[in-house]
Design a protein around this motif. Structure first.
Motif, mmCIF file in Angstrom:
data_model
loop_
_atom_site.group_PDB
_atom_site.id
_atom_site.type_symbol
_atom_site.label_atom_id
_atom_site.label_comp_id
_atom_site.label_asym_id
_atom_site.label_seq_id
_atom_site.Cartn_x
_atom_site.Cartn_y
_atom_site.Cartn_z
ATOM 1 N N ALA A 25 0.867 -1.227 0.008
ATOM 2 C CA ALA A 25 0.057 -0.029 0.167
ATOM 3 C C ALA A 25 0.836 1.236 0.014
ATOM 4 C CB ALA A 25 -0.805 -0.081 1.189
ATOM 5 N N ASN A 26 2.068 1.227 0.625
ATOM 6 C CA ASN A 26 2.698 2.413 0.806
ATOM 7 C C ASN A 26 3.681 2.560 -0.702
ATOM 8 O OD1 ASN A 26 2.302 2.841 3.745
ATOM 9 N ND2 ASN A 26 4.143 1.354 4.300
ATOM 10 N N ILE A 27 3.852 1.626 -1.151
ATOM 11 C CA ILE A 27 4.657 1.563 -2.480
ATOM 12 C C ILE A 27 3.522 2.256 -3.569
ATOM 13 C CG2 ILE A 27 5.647 0.557 -4.464
ATOM 14 C CD1 ILE A 27 7.671 1.153 -2.144
ATOM 15 N N LEU A 28 2.489 2.031 -3.546
ATOM 16 C CA LEU A 28 1.251 2.326 -4.502
ATOM 17 C C LEU A 28 1.053 3.811 -4.334
ATOM 18 C CD1 LEU A 28 -1.085 -0.607 -4.589
ATOM 19 C CD2 LEU A 28 0.553 -0.121 -6.391
ATOM 20 N N ASP A 29 1.006 4.148 -2.830
ATOM 21 C CA ASP A 29 0.727 5.377 -2.647
ATOM 22 C C ASP A 29 1.795 6.476 -3.333
ATOM 23 O OD1 ASP A 29 -1.828 4.790 -1.691
ATOM 24 O OD2 ASP A 29 -0.917 5.077 0.695
ATOM 25 N N LEU A 30 3.115 5.836 -2.953
ATOM 26 C CA LEU A 30 4.350 6.689 -3.610
ATOM 27 C C LEU A 30 4.375 6.798 -4.756
ATOM 28 C CD1 LEU A 30 7.095 7.831 -2.995
ATOM 29 C CD2 LEU A 30 8.111 5.503 -2.829
#
Length: 351
Positions: free
Chosen positions: A204-209
Protein backbone atom coordinates in the motif's frame (compact mmCIF):
# COMPACT_ATOMS: atom_id res chain seq x y z
CA UNK A 1 -11.30 11.88 -21.49
CA UNK A 2 -11.27 9.55 -24.49
CA UNK A 3 -10.89 12.29 -27.12
CA UNK A 4 -7.46 13.60 -25.98
CA UNK A 5 -6.23 10.03 -25.73
CA UNK A 6 -7.22 9.35 -29.34
CA UNK A 7 -5.58 12.58 -30.58
CA UNK A 8 -2.30 12.45 -28.71
CA UNK A 9 -1.37 9.24 -26.87
CA UNK A 10 2.16 8.95 -25.49
CA UNK A 11 2.34 5.39 -26.85
CA UNK A 12 0.43 3.63 -29.60
CA UNK A 13 0.77 -0.16 -29.71
CA UNK A 14 -0.71 -1.49 -32.95
CA UNK A 15 -1.13 -5.21 -33.77
CA UNK A 16 2.07 -6.08 -31.88
CA UNK A 17 3.33 -9.65 -32.31
CA UNK A 18 6.26 -11.14 -30.36
CA UNK A 19 7.43 -14.69 -31.08
CA UNK A 20 9.76 -16.92 -29.09
CA UNK A 21 11.84 -19.26 -31.24
CA UNK A 22 12.35 -22.45 -29.23
CA UNK A 23 13.54 -25.97 -29.99
CA UNK A 24 9.94 -27.13 -29.76
CA UNK A 25 8.61 -24.53 -32.18
CA UNK A 26 7.45 -20.93 -32.29
CA UNK A 27 5.57 -19.49 -29.31
CA UNK A 28 3.25 -16.57 -30.10
CA UNK A 29 3.79 -14.84 -26.76
CA UNK A 30 2.15 -11.61 -27.91
CA UNK A 31 -0.36 -12.12 -30.69
CA UNK A 32 -1.75 -8.94 -32.22
CA UNK A 33 -1.97 -6.60 -29.24
CA UNK A 34 -3.40 -3.10 -29.71
CA UNK A 35 -3.80 -0.37 -27.07
CA UNK A 36 -2.73 3.17 -26.21
CA UNK A 37 -1.09 4.86 -23.23
CA UNK A 38 -2.37 8.42 -22.64
CA UNK A 39 -0.08 11.10 -21.26
CA UNK A 40 -0.05 11.34 -17.48
CA UNK A 41 -2.34 8.33 -16.97
CA UNK A 42 -1.95 4.78 -15.66
CA UNK A 43 -2.77 1.86 -17.94
CA UNK A 44 -2.96 -1.52 -16.21
CA UNK A 45 -2.36 -4.78 -18.08
CA UNK A 46 -4.04 -7.60 -16.18
CA UNK A 47 -4.33 -11.35 -16.71
CA UNK A 48 -3.19 -14.71 -15.44
CA UNK A 49 0.42 -15.90 -15.63
CA UNK A 50 1.32 -16.76 -19.21
CA UNK A 51 -0.96 -14.14 -20.76
CA UNK A 52 1.91 -12.11 -22.26
CA UNK A 53 1.76 -9.10 -19.93
CA UNK A 54 5.46 -8.72 -19.16
CA UNK A 55 6.62 -9.37 -22.73
CA UNK A 56 4.19 -6.72 -23.95
CA UNK A 57 5.63 -4.25 -21.44
CA UNK A 58 9.23 -4.99 -22.35
CA UNK A 59 8.42 -4.66 -26.04
CA UNK A 60 7.78 -0.97 -25.40
CA UNK A 61 11.50 -0.72 -24.61
CA UNK A 62 12.48 -3.21 -27.33
CA UNK A 63 14.09 -5.11 -24.47
CA UNK A 64 13.41 -8.80 -25.13
CA UNK A 65 15.18 -12.09 -24.35
CA UNK A 66 17.58 -13.43 -26.95
CA UNK A 67 15.14 -16.06 -28.24
CA UNK A 68 12.36 -13.49 -28.76
CA UNK A 69 11.77 -11.28 -31.76
CA UNK A 70 9.18 -8.72 -32.75
CA UNK A 71 7.36 -10.49 -35.57
CA UNK A 72 4.94 -7.74 -36.54
CA UNK A 73 3.09 -4.60 -35.59
CA UNK A 74 4.32 -1.24 -34.35
CA UNK A 75 5.07 0.58 -31.13
CA UNK A 76 5.01 4.34 -31.64
CA UNK A 77 6.42 6.61 -28.94
CA UNK A 78 5.68 10.35 -28.97
CA UNK A 79 7.94 11.97 -26.35
CA UNK A 80 6.86 15.43 -27.54
CA UNK A 81 3.89 16.62 -29.57
CA UNK A 82 6.01 17.04 -32.71
CA UNK A 83 8.15 13.90 -32.27
CA UNK A 84 7.49 10.26 -33.06
CA UNK A 85 9.80 7.27 -32.61
CA UNK A 86 8.89 3.84 -33.90
CA UNK A 87 10.40 1.66 -31.17
CA UNK A 88 9.94 -1.61 -33.07
CA UNK A 89 12.01 -0.30 -36.00
CA UNK A 90 15.08 0.43 -33.86
CA UNK A 91 18.09 -1.83 -33.43
CA UNK A 92 17.52 -3.32 -29.94
CA UNK A 93 21.24 -2.90 -29.21
CA UNK A 94 21.71 0.38 -31.05
CA UNK A 95 22.55 3.79 -29.59
CA UNK A 96 19.11 5.32 -30.23
CA UNK A 97 17.13 2.82 -28.15
CA UNK A 98 19.84 2.82 -25.46
CA UNK A 99 19.48 6.59 -25.19
CA UNK A 100 15.72 6.11 -24.69
CA UNK A 101 15.89 3.32 -22.09
CA UNK A 102 16.42 4.66 -18.61
CA UNK A 103 15.96 8.26 -19.69
CA UNK A 104 12.56 8.43 -21.40
CA UNK A 105 11.27 4.95 -20.60
CA UNK A 106 12.21 3.13 -17.40
CA UNK A 107 11.36 -0.16 -15.74
CA UNK A 108 10.50 -1.17 -12.18
CA UNK A 109 10.69 -4.94 -11.94
CA UNK A 110 8.87 -7.42 -9.73
CA UNK A 111 11.85 -8.52 -7.65
CA UNK A 112 14.25 -5.72 -6.67
CA UNK A 113 17.00 -8.14 -5.61
CA UNK A 114 17.07 -9.44 -9.18
CA UNK A 115 17.12 -5.89 -10.58
CA UNK A 116 19.91 -4.62 -8.30
CA UNK A 117 23.48 -5.86 -8.48
CA UNK A 118 24.45 -7.48 -5.17
CA UNK A 119 28.15 -6.62 -5.61
CA UNK A 120 27.78 -2.89 -6.25
CA UNK A 121 26.63 -0.15 -3.91
CA UNK A 122 23.46 1.79 -4.66
CA UNK A 123 25.57 4.80 -5.65
CA UNK A 124 27.65 2.72 -8.06
CA UNK A 125 24.42 1.66 -9.77
CA UNK A 126 22.66 5.02 -9.84
CA UNK A 127 25.37 7.63 -10.41
CA UNK A 128 26.79 6.42 -13.80
CA UNK A 129 23.29 6.19 -15.30
CA UNK A 130 22.43 9.71 -14.16
CA UNK A 131 25.75 11.02 -15.47
CA UNK A 132 25.24 9.39 -18.86
CA UNK A 133 21.64 10.49 -19.45
CA UNK A 134 21.63 13.91 -17.76
CA UNK A 135 25.22 14.91 -18.63
CA UNK A 136 26.11 15.81 -15.03
CA UNK A 137 29.41 15.71 -13.19
CA UNK A 138 29.92 12.89 -10.71
CA UNK A 139 29.22 15.18 -7.76
CA UNK A 140 26.10 16.59 -9.39
CA UNK A 141 24.91 13.07 -10.18
CA UNK A 142 25.57 11.94 -6.60
CA UNK A 143 23.61 14.91 -5.26
CA UNK A 144 20.76 14.11 -7.64
CA UNK A 145 20.77 10.44 -6.59
CA UNK A 146 20.69 11.48 -2.94
CA UNK A 147 17.73 13.76 -3.59
CA UNK A 148 15.84 10.98 -5.37
CA UNK A 149 16.45 8.53 -2.50
CA UNK A 150 15.16 11.16 -0.11
CA UNK A 151 12.12 11.77 -2.31
CA UNK A 152 11.09 8.09 -2.20
CA UNK A 153 11.26 8.15 1.58
CA UNK A 154 14.60 6.56 2.46
CA UNK A 155 16.11 7.97 5.67
CA UNK A 156 19.76 9.12 5.62
CA UNK A 157 19.86 9.04 1.79
CA UNK A 158 23.48 10.16 1.41
CA UNK A 159 24.59 7.29 3.62
CA UNK A 160 22.43 4.83 1.63
CA UNK A 161 24.39 5.52 -1.55
CA UNK A 162 27.34 3.64 -0.04
CA UNK A 163 25.29 0.63 1.06
CA UNK A 164 24.70 -2.66 -0.75
CA UNK A 165 21.21 -3.97 -1.66
CA UNK A 166 21.39 -6.83 0.88
CA UNK A 167 21.53 -4.21 3.64
CA UNK A 168 18.00 -3.04 2.77
CA UNK A 169 14.60 -4.54 3.49
CA UNK A 170 12.36 -5.60 0.60
CA UNK A 171 10.31 -2.40 0.75
CA UNK A 172 13.44 -0.23 0.91
CA UNK A 173 14.94 -2.05 -2.09
CA UNK A 174 11.77 -1.39 -4.08
CA UNK A 175 11.99 2.30 -3.13
CA UNK A 176 15.57 2.30 -4.43
CA UNK A 177 14.33 0.80 -7.71
CA UNK A 178 11.67 3.50 -7.96
CA UNK A 179 14.27 6.20 -7.31
CA UNK A 180 16.48 4.73 -10.04
CA UNK A 181 13.56 4.51 -12.48
CA UNK A 182 12.57 8.15 -11.93
CA UNK A 183 16.02 9.68 -11.60
CA UNK A 184 16.20 10.80 -15.25
CA UNK A 185 12.60 12.10 -15.35
CA UNK A 186 11.18 9.56 -17.86
CA UNK A 187 7.96 10.01 -19.81
CA UNK A 188 6.86 6.41 -19.11
CA UNK A 189 7.49 4.05 -16.22
CA UNK A 190 6.77 0.35 -16.79
CA UNK A 191 5.96 -1.17 -13.40
CA UNK A 192 6.05 -4.96 -13.78
CA UNK A 193 4.34 -6.49 -10.72
CA UNK A 194 6.26 -4.05 -8.47
CA UNK A 195 4.41 -4.97 -5.26
CA UNK A 196 3.91 -8.73 -5.62
CA UNK A 197 6.83 -9.70 -3.38
CA UNK A 198 5.86 -7.22 -0.62
CA UNK A 199 3.61 -7.53 2.41
CA UNK A 200 0.22 -5.81 2.29
CA UNK A 201 1.23 -2.73 4.30
CA UNK A 202 4.41 -2.14 2.30
CA UNK A 203 2.48 -2.74 -0.92
CA UNK A 204 0.00 0.00 0.00
CA UNK A 205 2.85 2.41 0.82
CA UNK A 206 4.56 1.72 -2.52
CA UNK A 207 1.32 2.24 -4.46
CA UNK A 208 0.71 5.54 -2.65
CA UNK A 209 4.27 6.62 -3.43
CA UNK A 210 3.91 5.80 -7.14
CA UNK A 211 0.72 7.83 -7.36
CA UNK A 212 2.35 10.80 -5.61
CA UNK A 213 5.34 10.66 -7.95
CA UNK A 214 3.11 10.30 -11.00
CA UNK A 215 1.32 13.51 -10.10
CA UNK A 216 4.56 15.32 -9.23
CA UNK A 217 6.53 14.29 -12.33
CA UNK A 218 3.58 14.08 -14.80
CA UNK A 219 4.37 10.43 -15.55
CA UNK A 220 2.56 7.89 -17.64
CA UNK A 221 2.64 4.44 -16.03
CA UNK A 222 2.14 1.02 -17.57
CA UNK A 223 1.28 -1.13 -14.55
CA UNK A 224 1.48 -4.89 -15.09
CA UNK A 225 -0.33 -7.01 -12.51
CA UNK A 226 -2.58 -9.98 -11.85
CA UNK A 227 -4.13 -8.24 -8.83
CA UNK A 228 -7.48 -6.62 -9.64
CA UNK A 229 -7.48 -4.87 -6.26
CA UNK A 230 -4.39 -2.96 -7.38
CA UNK A 231 -6.03 -2.26 -10.74
CA UNK A 232 -9.08 -0.72 -9.06
CA UNK A 233 -6.81 1.53 -6.98
CA UNK A 234 -4.38 2.87 -9.58
CA UNK A 235 -5.72 2.42 -13.12
CA UNK A 236 -7.22 4.94 -15.51
CA UNK A 237 -7.38 2.43 -18.39
CA UNK A 238 -7.35 -1.38 -18.26
CA UNK A 239 -6.09 -3.90 -20.81
CA UNK A 240 -7.17 -7.50 -20.13
CA UNK A 241 -4.90 -10.11 -21.76
CA UNK A 242 -5.32 -13.84 -22.28
CA UNK A 243 -2.86 -16.11 -24.09
CA UNK A 244 -1.08 -13.23 -25.80
CA UNK A 245 -4.18 -11.33 -26.94
CA UNK A 246 -6.13 -8.36 -25.63
CA UNK A 247 -9.61 -9.74 -24.90
CA UNK A 248 -11.03 -6.52 -23.48
CA UNK A 249 -9.98 -2.91 -23.11
CA UNK A 250 -11.63 0.11 -21.53
CA UNK A 251 -11.59 2.61 -18.71
CA UNK A 252 -11.36 1.26 -15.17
CA UNK A 253 -15.01 2.18 -14.60
CA UNK A 254 -16.11 0.34 -17.76
CA UNK A 255 -14.11 -2.78 -16.94
CA UNK A 256 -15.34 -3.02 -13.35
CA UNK A 257 -18.91 -1.78 -13.82
CA UNK A 258 -19.65 -3.21 -17.27
CA UNK A 259 -17.28 -6.13 -18.07
CA UNK A 260 -18.10 -7.54 -21.49
CA UNK A 261 -15.72 -10.49 -21.99
CA UNK A 262 -16.42 -13.74 -20.10
CA UNK A 263 -12.75 -13.86 -19.03
CA UNK A 264 -12.91 -10.37 -17.50
CA UNK A 265 -16.07 -11.33 -15.66
CA UNK A 266 -14.47 -14.53 -14.38
CA UNK A 267 -11.43 -12.61 -13.13
CA UNK A 268 -13.69 -10.18 -11.25
CA UNK A 269 -15.63 -13.02 -9.63
CA UNK A 270 -12.34 -14.54 -8.44
CA UNK A 271 -11.44 -11.51 -6.31
CA UNK A 272 -11.92 -12.08 -2.55
CA UNK A 273 -14.70 -9.85 -1.20
CA UNK A 274 -14.71 -7.96 2.06
CA UNK A 275 -17.54 -9.16 4.27
CA UNK A 276 -17.76 -12.62 2.72
CA UNK A 277 -18.43 -15.32 5.31
CA UNK A 278 -15.60 -17.54 6.46
CA UNK A 279 -17.23 -20.53 4.79
CA UNK A 280 -17.70 -18.72 1.47
CA UNK A 281 -16.00 -20.59 -1.34
CA UNK A 282 -13.76 -18.39 -3.49
CA UNK A 283 -14.84 -18.44 -7.14
CA UNK A 284 -12.26 -19.80 -9.57
CA UNK A 285 -11.90 -20.01 -13.32
CA UNK A 286 -12.23 -23.61 -14.42
CA UNK A 287 -9.30 -25.25 -16.16
CA UNK A 288 -5.87 -23.83 -16.87
CA UNK A 289 -4.31 -21.42 -19.33
CA UNK A 290 -3.46 -23.75 -22.25
CA UNK A 291 0.07 -24.33 -23.45
CA UNK A 292 1.05 -21.97 -26.29
CA UNK A 293 2.01 -25.12 -28.22
CA UNK A 294 -1.54 -26.46 -27.87
CA UNK A 295 -3.83 -23.52 -28.51
CA UNK A 296 -7.52 -24.26 -28.83
CA UNK A 297 -9.22 -23.81 -32.17
CA UNK A 298 -11.53 -20.84 -32.43
CA UNK A 299 -11.55 -18.58 -29.38
CA UNK A 300 -8.60 -19.21 -27.08
CA UNK A 301 -10.82 -18.93 -24.00
CA UNK A 302 -13.73 -21.10 -25.14
CA UNK A 303 -12.67 -24.32 -23.25
CA UNK A 304 -12.97 -22.37 -19.97
CA UNK A 305 -15.90 -20.13 -20.92
CA UNK A 306 -19.33 -20.62 -19.35
CA UNK A 307 -20.96 -18.89 -22.34
CA UNK A 308 -19.19 -20.91 -25.09
CA UNK A 309 -21.44 -22.12 -27.90
CA UNK A 310 -20.54 -25.31 -29.75
CA UNK A 311 -20.10 -24.82 -33.45
CA UNK A 312 -19.36 -21.13 -32.98
CA UNK A 313 -16.82 -20.37 -30.26
CA UNK A 314 -14.78 -23.52 -30.96
CA UNK A 315 -14.39 -22.75 -34.66
CA UNK A 316 -14.44 -18.95 -34.98
CA UNK A 317 -11.40 -16.88 -33.98
CA UNK A 318 -13.05 -13.65 -32.77
CA UNK A 319 -11.89 -10.27 -33.93
CA UNK A 320 -12.09 -7.02 -32.00
CA UNK A 321 -15.55 -5.56 -31.52
CA UNK A 322 -15.27 -1.78 -31.14
CA UNK A 323 -17.79 -0.66 -28.52
CA UNK A 324 -16.67 2.94 -28.17
CA UNK A 325 -13.58 5.20 -28.01
CA UNK A 326 -10.82 3.22 -26.32
CA UNK A 327 -13.30 0.42 -25.62
CA UNK A 328 -13.25 -2.94 -27.38
CA UNK A 329 -13.76 -6.65 -26.70
CA UNK A 330 -12.70 -9.83 -28.50
CA UNK A 331 -15.71 -12.17 -28.33
CA UNK A 332 -18.02 -13.57 -31.04
CA UNK A 333 -20.96 -13.26 -28.66
CA UNK A 334 -20.49 -9.54 -28.27
CA UNK A 335 -21.80 -6.54 -30.11
CA UNK A 336 -22.12 -2.95 -28.90
CA UNK A 337 -25.64 -3.79 -27.70
CA UNK A 338 -24.87 -7.15 -26.08
CA UNK A 339 -24.86 -7.47 -22.29
CA UNK A 340 -24.19 -10.88 -20.73
CA UNK A 341 -26.53 -12.09 -18.01
CA UNK A 342 -25.67 -12.77 -14.38
CA UNK A 343 -23.32 -9.85 -13.96
CA UNK A 344 -20.88 -10.12 -11.05
CA UNK A 345 -20.84 -7.36 -8.46
CA UNK A 346 -20.10 -4.11 -10.21
CA UNK A 347 -18.92 -2.12 -7.22
CA UNK A 348 -15.31 -1.16 -7.63
CA UNK A 349 -15.16 -0.43 -3.88
CA UNK A 350 -15.66 -4.13 -3.17
CA UNK A 351 -12.43 -5.10 -4.91
Amino acid sequence: MAAPQARDPLFEVEDLKVHFLTDDGTVRAVDGVTFEIPRGKTVCIVGESGSGKSITGRSLMNLLPGMARIAGGRVRFRPELDQEVEITALDPRGPQIRSIRGKQISLISQEPMAALSPVHTIGQQMIPVIQRHLKLSRKQAADHATAMLARVGLPRPAERLNRYPFEFSGGMRQRVCIAMALACRPKLVIADEPTTALDVTTQANILDLLQELQSEFKLSILFITHDLGVVAEVASEVVVMYLGKVVERGSVEEIFYDPRHPYTRALLRSVPRLGAGKNTRLATIKGMVPSPFDRPTGCDFHPRCEYAQAGLCDVTDPGRVIIGPGRDVRCVLQSPATVLDANPSRRVAHV
